[in-house]
Structures are given as structure tokens and as C-alpha cells.
Design a protein around this motif. Structure first.
Motif, PDB file in Angstrom:
ATOM      1  N   SER A  82       0.832  -1.212   0.000  1.00  0.00           N
ATOM      2  CA  SER A  82       0.000   0.000   0.000  1.00  0.00           C
ATOM      3  C   SER A  82       0.865   1.261   0.000  1.00  0.00           C
ATOM      4  N   LEU A 113       2.256   1.713  -3.421  1.00  0.00           N
ATOM      5  CA  LEU A 113       1.181   2.173  -4.293  1.00  0.00           C
ATOM      6  C   LEU A 113       0.930   3.668  -4.102  1.00  0.00           C
ATOM      7  N   PHE A 114       1.060   4.127  -2.879  1.00  0.00           N
ATOM      8  CA  PHE A 114       0.921   5.551  -2.587  1.00  0.00           C
ATOM      9  C   PHE A 114       2.002   6.350  -3.322  1.00  0.00           C
ATOM     10  N   LEU A 130       1.132   6.598  -6.999  1.00  0.00           N
ATOM     11  CA  LEU A 130       0.101   7.621  -7.215  1.00  0.00           C
ATOM     12  C   LEU A 130       0.705   9.019  -7.214  1.00  0.00           C
ATOM     13  N   ALA A 131       1.680   9.222  -6.355  1.00  0.00           N
ATOM     14  CA  ALA A 131       2.327  10.531  -6.286  1.00  0.00           C
ATOM     15  C   ALA A 131       3.078  10.846  -7.579  1.00  0.00           C
ATOM     16  N   SER A 169       2.409   9.289 -10.747  1.00  0.00           N
ATOM     17  CA  SER A 169       1.489   9.362 -11.889  1.00  0.00           C
ATOM     18  C   SER A 169       0.229   8.593 -11.566  1.00  0.00           C
ATOM     19  N   TRP A 170      -0.846   9.302 -11.368  1.00  0.00           N
ATOM     20  CA  TRP A 170      -2.075   8.604 -11.014  1.00  0.00           C
ATOM     21  C   TRP A 170      -2.645   7.857 -12.223  1.00  0.00           C
ATOM     22  N   GLN A 171      -2.369   8.383 -13.460  1.00  0.00           N
ATOM     23  CA  GLN A 171      -2.877   7.712 -14.650  1.00  0.00           C
ATOM     24  C   GLN A 171      -2.257   6.323 -14.800  1.00  0.00           C
ATOM     25  N   THR A 195      -0.855   4.602 -12.492  1.00  0.00           N
ATOM     26  CA  THR A 195      -1.230   3.776 -11.345  1.00  0.00           C
ATOM     27  C   THR A 195      -2.584   3.122 -11.553  1.00  0.00           C
ATOM     28  N   VAL A 196      -3.521   3.866 -12.146  1.00  0.00           N
ATOM     29  CA  VAL A 196      -4.835   3.292 -12.447  1.00  0.00           C
ATOM     30  C   VAL A 196      -4.681   2.134 -13.430  1.00  0.00           C
TER      31      VAL A 196
END
Length: 574
Positions: free
Chosen positions: A172, A175-176, A179-180, A182-184, A186-187
Motif C-alpha cells: 500500500s 502504491l501511494f 500515485l504521487a 502518476s495517477w494515470q 497507477t490506475v
């Protein structure tokens, strides 16, 4: 609970709760795992500005990166030409801290694993000593299988599940960080991860079913081996070696086939997962760089962090595979962890018989049986005399011995001594005044002297020999290879039945008991040896009360009183 069977979660919780205070140490281990992951993640995240500097060949623009405020404050304390060095130092420090923390975590997990195994095996053994095997309806082979195979596999399955929490927390955090960056992307990672999880699920479901097959096959194989050891003489007498070898081969082949199928699927999980991860990284490169979603430095750091995340994800998959393969072992040992019926300990001190033993309205019924074994027994066992108990097989004579020794609790009625129910006395005090020789005697692996002194470990060698002399055993013992130091094995298989009985008799006499119980003690002796037993009774300690159970009328001729048990479980004094 399905079909009366516990769910996997319920079984795990029962095992976990049986650990008592050891449960809370898991929080410390989880915290260490998370701290190690944080150090690793921080070190990897700091690579982003460093890679940017190396690629761009210019000063680092700290403000471009998420969560860079504190880093910028730190680096501004140093000259410009020192900032990259400080950044490198922070990365190295984070890596060192991560490895030190990870080592401590792994070390404590190893110690915790050993401690938990000790606690679980100890609890199972305590249940066994309290009659758990008979209470649970387990055969000798099933008991051996529970201790040798299922106990450690159950602990391994539970600890792997606990480890998954630390891996999940670490994943987790990574994963955080993704996200920091590149959230795109990461999705996209999460969508692909869902596809990978679905594929893996198809494989591990089969592994769980095979885990139950493996446990059942192990149990059948252990039972087969145990029966062969116990009945080896009968097998050889009837010439059934080939038949038993065939049965062993069938049981072993059944276990091997289940193991091979389970291991084949298990080893397929990792390469399949690795291949899917490789395809994921390729897709990320095409999407991330082709569509210019992130800059090259951030993409490189994204991939590095993702690669560090992938082992965590693979570990979670492996943990799930391992857990489902071994969860059947948890179900196998759960009955051993429940608190069984315990013998009443009693609180009143007992120093010896002062009155007759009175049996008043005694009844006993085994759980799950239709009728009582004993019903409304009433008679007296005079203090200092020999009371003979006779009766056909199945009339409850040995059951009465169990009740007198407090191995079982009466269904109704009571046995009293010195005016009190014997259950009121301290169990150790009561048993300390009793010497018992049963028809199914057992000799432990050890010396003859150790076997005689089993019920009185502090007895001197002289006392041991005196007891053997009173049991008419000293003569043959001194004729063995090393006398009282002769080692016997396999329940004294190298001794005759009569010699084994004499050693057991010496074991009982060594305690100078107030109450001596002889349950079919002459069943393995010849008429001459029976005469020696009669002489032993005559030489018993002064004031010793004897309960003599026998089929042979000649054995009961020395009894002062004879009580006959009938098939109707009624006591009839002669």
C-alpha cells in the motif's frame, strides 16, 4: 460454517486465539515490516530528483516533485554543490535503515515461528495427556499424524496469513508513491493487477481442494505405518507381508499423486504471474512514454518502484497459495485446541487411607453410548484388606479402576475415602498414595531401573532394588546384560510377558502405596508366577489396601472379600 464445518477464517481465529499473550507480539512484527517498507520507499522516491539531475545535467528543481517541501528545506541548508551529495547520503541511509530493520523483522519472525510452534504443540500434548485422543475418537496413527505433520503445517499456514498483512501494508505504501508520481499509470497498474489476480485465483482454488486431499492422504499413510508397527508380529505370523506392503504402496502413491498435482499447480503460479507482470511493464512503457503522461525521470522511478512492488505482489500471491495448500492442517488440529474435560483437581490434602473405601450408588456411562457401563454399584473396600473383584468381560471392572484412579468422573453416585468424595482430594495427593498395575502395562524406552522408578523419580537405587525384590523381579533383572542399567525398547519387547508384569509390579510397590490396584495382573503369567504374585501380596506394606481384579479363581483365593460384577453391572458381595 458450511455443512457443520468451520470456515477457513473461523479455523484461523481459533488457532490464533489459542496463542494467548503471543497474539499481541504480531503487532510489533507488523510495525517493523511497515517501517522497513517506508525506508525502502523513501530511498526509491529520492531517486526521482537524482535521476532528473543525471539525465538533465543541471541543478535539481526540487519544487517539481510531490512532497518535496521538507526535502527542499533540508537541502537548502547546504551549498548547491553539496545538495546532490546530501541526497545520495539520504538514499544510502534509507537503504541501510531498511536492511537493518528488515533483518530485525526476519529474526523476530523466526523466533516467533518457533515459539508459536512450541505453544501449539504443547497445548496439543497437554490435551493428549488429558485423554484427548480417546475423547476425540482418534486412532494412534491419526494422533501421530497430527503431531508430526499437521501441527507445524497449521502454524505455517497461520503465520503466512499474518505475514500477508505486513506485505499488504508495504504494498500500500509503494502504491501511494506510484500515485504521487502518476495517477494515470497507477490506475492502469491496478486494472492489470485485477486481471492478474483473476488468473491466479483460477489456479489457487484448485490448490485448496488438493490441500484437503493431501491431509487425508497423510493421515491414512501414517495410520497404515502405525498399524504395521503395532501388528508386525501378527502380520508375520499370518504371512501377510506382501498384502501389507501393497496397502502401504497404495496409501503412499495416493499421497504422492496429490502432492505432485498440488506442487505442479503451485510452481505454475509464479511464472504465469511473472509473464503477466512483464506484459504490464511493456504496456506501461508504451502508454506512459508514447502518450507523454510522465517525464522520463519520473517514469524511470515509477518503473523502479513498481519493480520493487512486484515482489510484494508476488509474495502475496505465494502466501495465498501456501495458505490454501495448508489451511486443511488448521482444520485438522482445531479439535485439539479446544479445552477438553479435565479431571477434578480437588483442594483437600490427602495423606493416606484412614477408613474403608465406600462405593455408593456408582454409575457411569460413556458419551454417545446407549446404556451404562456401571449402574448403581454399592459396596465397601475394607481398609488394609484384599478385596477381589470378579466378573465376565464387559461387566465394567476396568472402568471401575478408571473411576477409582480418577481417570473418569462418575455419571452418578460417588466413591468416598475418609468420609469424603475422592474427587475432593488433591489429585496429586490421591494418586501419590496409589500403586497400579494394569493388564495393558507399558514400559518406556530407558533402563529397567528408570522404568521401576517412573512413579517415584527421586527413589534411590537401593529402594528400586528392594521394590524389584518384593515383586520377585530382582533375579531375572540381575541376569540381564547390564542389570538395572539394561536398556529396554519397544515396550520391553525383549522381555517375556511375565517379566514385564513383574517390572510393572515393582513400579507400583516402590511407592509404598496405601492402595494397591492389580487389574488382571496375572493374565500374562504362568501358574508358577501366579504363586509368586500371591507371595508379593502377602509381603505388601503393612496396612496396604488391595483391589485385586482377576478372572482366575486361583488368583482370588487370597482375597478377604470378593465382589462379583455381573453383566447387569450390579455388585454382589460373596
Amino acid at each position: 460454517m458450511k455443512d457443520g464445518r468451520l470456515s477457513n477464517l473461523q479455523a484461523v481465529l481459533i488457532l490464533f486465539n489459542s496463542l494467548g499473550g503471543l497474539r499481541w507480539f504480531v503487532l510489533v512484527l507488523l510495525a517493523l515490516s511497515v517501517v522497513a517498507a517506508v525506508f525502502e520507499g523513501v530511498g526509491l522516491y529520492l531517486l526521482v530528483p537524482l535521476i532528473d539531475t543525471i539525465i538533465a545535467g543541471q541543478d535539481v528543481s526540487w519544487a517539481e516533485y510531490p512532497f518535496s517541501d521538507h526535502l527542499d528545506v533540508l537541502l537548502q541548508r547546504f551549498p548547491d554543490d553539496w545538495q546532490v551529495r546530501v541526497l545520495l547520503f539520504c538514499i544510502v541511509a534509507a537503504i541501510i535503515a531498511k536492511n537493518v530493520t528488515q533483518f530485525c523483522c526476519d529474526y523476530f519472525w523466526i523466533r516467533y515461528d518457533a515459539t508459536v510452534n512450541d505453544r501449539v504443540q504443547g497445548r496439543m500434548f497437554a490435551r493428549l495427556l488429558n485423554g484427548g485422543g480417546r475423547e476425540l475418537g482418534k486412532t494412534s496413527g491419526e494422533i501421530m499424524n497430527a503431531f508430526e505433520n499437521q501441527a507445524w503445517r497449521a502454524v505455517d499456514a497461520m503465520l503466512s496469513l499474518l505475514t500477508s498483512f505486513s506485505e499488504l501494508l508495504a504494498a500500500s505504501f509503494f502504491l501511494f508513491l506510484l500515485l504521487a508520481l502518476s495517477w494515470q499509470l497507477t490506475v492502469l497498474v491496478l486494472v492489470c493487477a485485477a486481471v492478474i489476480a483473476a488468473v491466479v485465483h483460477l489456479l489457487v482454488t484448485r490448490i485448496e481442494r488438493l490441500g484437503h486431499v493431501v491431509v487425508d492422504s497423510q493421515q491414512q499413510l501414517t495410520v497404515r505405518i502405525w498399524d504395521t508397527i503395532a501388528g508386525l508380529k501378527t502380520i508375520r505370523l499370518f504371512g501377510r507381508e506382501r498384502y501389507e506392503h501393497q496397502r502401504f504402496s497404495e496409501a503412499f502413491d495416493r499421497l504422492q499423486r496429490a502432492n505432485v498435482r498440488q506442487e505442479t499447480i503451485s510452481v505454475a503460479v509464479q511464472p504465469v504471474t511473472e509473464l503477466l507482470i512483464l506484459l504490464l511493464i511493456t504496456l506501461l512503457a508504451l502508454v506512459g512514454l508514447g502518450m507523454s503522461i510522465v517525464a522520463i525521470p519520473a517514469f524511470v522511478s515509477f518503473i523502479i518502484i513498481l519493480r520493487r512492488l512486484m515482489p510484494r505482489a508476488s509474495e502475496l500471491v505465494g502466501i495465498r497459495v501456501n495458505f490454501l495448500a495448508e489451511v486443511a492442517a488448521i482444520h485438522a488440529i482445531v479439535p485439539w485446541l479446544a479445552d477438553g474435560a479435565k479431571r477434578p483437581a480437588g483442594t483437600t490434602p490427602f495423606t493416606g487411607l484412614e477408613t474403608d473405601i465406600a462405593v455408593d450408588g456408582l454409575s457411569f456411562r460413556y458419551d454417545g453410548t446407549d446404556g451404562p457401563v456401571l449402574e448403581d454399584l454399592s459396596f465397601r473396600i475394607p481398609r488394609g484388606e484384599v478385596t477381589g473383584i470378579a466378573g465376565p468381560s464387559g461387566s465394567g471392572k476396568s472402568t471401575f479402576v478408571d473411576l477409582l484412579c480418577r481417570m473418569s468422573v462418575p455419571t452418578d453416585g460417588r466413591i468416598t475415602a475418609n468420609g469424603r468424595d475422592i474427587g475432593a482430594y488433591r489429585l496429586g495427593d490421591w494418586l501419590g498414595q496409589i500403586g497400579v498395575v494394569t493388564q495393558d502395562i507399558y514400559l518406556f524406552n530407558g533402563t529397567i531401573g528408570e522404568n521401576i522408578a517412573y512413579g517415584k523419580r527421586d527413589a534411590s537405587k537401593e529402594a528400586v532394588r528392594q521394590a524389584a525384590t518384593r515383586a520377585n523381579a530382582d533375579g531375572f533383572i540381575m541376569n540381564t546384560r547390564d542389570g538395572y542399567e539394561t536398556v529396554i525398547t519397544d515396550n520391553g519387547s525383549e522381555l517375556s510377558g511375565g517379566q514385564r508384569q513383574r517390572i510393572a509390579l515393582a513400579r507400583a510397590l516402590l511407592r509404598n502405596p496405601d492402595l494397591l490396584i492389580l487389574d488382571e495382573v496375572t493374565s500374562a503369567l504362568d501358574p508358577l508366577s501366579e504363586t509368586l504374585v500371591q507371595e508379593t501380596l502377602a509381603a505388601r506394606p503393612v496396612g496396604c489396601t488391595v483391589v485385586l481384579i482377576a478372572h482366575r479363581p486361583t488368583t482370588l483365593k487370597s482375597a478377604d472379600t470378593i465382589v462379583r460384577f455381573s453383566a447387569a453391572t450390579e455388585a454382589q458381595p460373596d
